[in-house]
Design a protein around this motif. Structure first.
Motif, mmCIF file in Angstrom:
data_model
loop_
_atom_site.group_PDB
_atom_site.id
_atom_site.type_symbol
_atom_site.label_atom_id
_atom_site.label_comp_id
_atom_site.label_asym_id
_atom_site.label_seq_id
_atom_site.Cartn_x
_atom_site.Cartn_y
_atom_site.Cartn_z
ATOM 1 N N GLU A 26 0.827 -1.205 0.000
ATOM 2 C CA GLU A 26 0.000 0.000 0.000
ATOM 3 C C GLU A 26 0.866 1.261 0.000
ATOM 4 N N VAL B 131 0.792 4.218 -2.835
ATOM 5 C CA VAL B 131 0.576 5.630 -2.510
ATOM 6 C C VAL B 131 1.722 6.464 -3.047
ATOM 7 N N LYS C 148 1.285 6.904 -6.858
ATOM 8 C CA LYS C 148 0.244 7.886 -7.179
ATOM 9 C C LYS C 148 0.761 9.303 -6.962
#
Length: 329
Positions: free
Chosen positions: A310, A314, A317
């Motif tokens: 995760e 992140v 992005k």
């Protein structure tokens, strides 16, 4: 008093010398302090106690200065003034303990023993000599007691001085037993387990019994072949010992022995089962604990992997948004 008649010899032969553990410990300590481990020298001391006629109770002792020529055993030195001074001090502590004889660490009779015994006759009429083997090679009582006697020969020749061996025993009072138990508990080898110690003690006891039975067998064979005369006192003792043996030809006796053996074996069998069950329980518990720890480690590893995934998403992005802003500007 030197025994010279058959009656006196029989009285002395029936005398029992009882040695207390305190005397054995004192003699062993005296030898350890005075003689090096590789030396063959012996130590000499005085025995204190009570002479009750048929029994001689040896309750205490003290060492005395003694020197002996190793090459010529008849050359020796013994301090009698020291004996007198120490005995006077011991009388002040316990008046019941009289001088009854002397000891040496042997392990066997020496040529000078008769001369030393004659010296002790200046202090007591009938001294007993006790040889204490401080380095026993066999299992058994480490003491041998003797009285000085004169052998009268049938042919009328000159009498000869010798030593008469008398039976000896080790006995202790209640206070001495407690002290010896504490001492043995302190010197017990911590590297061996209790079971191994008990097995070793039983093995040594059986070896001692085997050696005594072998001695009896050799004696009986020598008597039967005529090499040794018959000693009726020894025969009486053997008869008493044989009378104490159980008669295994009777069915009731055999049944009682078998029942007792089965009861003991049942306890051993149940103990073995319990030990096996406890060991299996400990093994299963250990496996369960290890499996639980492995499962927890795997879950922790999965959770940490998800968090890292995760986090990388992140970060990707955020990098894409920054690149779009740069293109628009």
């Amino acid at each position: 008093m030197v025994a010279s008649t058959t009656e006196q010899l029989s009285v002395l032969a029936n005398t029992t010398v009882i040695v207390h553990p305190l005397v054995l410990l004192s003699v062993a300590d005296h030898h350890a302090r005075a003689v090096s481990r590789n030396s063959q020298k012996r130590v000499v001391g005085v025995l204190l106690g009570q002479d009750n006629g048929r029994t001689i109770n040896v309750a205490n002792s003290f060492g005395i200065p003694f020197e002996e020529d190793e090459k010529d055993s008849k050359t020796w030195f013994l301090d009698h003034n020291y004996i007198q001074g120490m005995y006077e001090m011991f009388k002040k502590v316990n008046a019941k303990e009289r001088m009854i004889g002397w000891y040496h660490s042997g392990p066997k009779l020496r040529a000078s023993d008769q001369e030393i015994n004659d010296l002790f006759k200046k202090f007591i009429a009938r001294p007993v000599m006790v040889i204490v083997d401080v380095r026993p090679s066999t299992v058994g009582i480490p003491t041998d007691a003797y009285f000085a006697v004169e052998e009268i020969k049938d042919d009328g020749t000159e009498t000869r001085k010798t030593f008469l061996h008398v039976p000896s025993a080790i006995e202790a009072e209640e206070a001495e037993e407690i002290g010896v138990e504490h001492l043995l508990r302190d010197i017990k080898d911590s590297t061996t387990t209790t079971l191994a110690t008990r097995v070793a003690e039983q093995l040594s006891s059986l070896q001692g019994l085997s050696s005594r039975l072998s001695d009896l067998q050799r004696y009986l064979v020598d008597v039967s072949t005529g090499k040794m005369p018959v000693n009726h006192q020894i025969v009486y003792y053997l008869q008493d010992a044989l009378n104490l043996l159980p008669d295994l030809s009777e069915p009731e006796t055999t049944k009682s022995f078998a029942s007792s053996a089965n009861d003991e074996l049942l306890v051993v069998y149940m103990s073995s089962l319990l030990r096996a069950v406890i060991a299996l329980h400990a093994l299963v518990d250990n496996k369960a604990t290890i499996g639980k720890e492995d499962t927890e480690e795997k879950l922790d590893a999965k959770e940490s992997g998800k968090k890292e995934t995760e986090k990388t998403k992140v970060e990707k992005k955020a990098d894409g948004k920054d690149s779009e802003k740069e293109k628009g500007s």
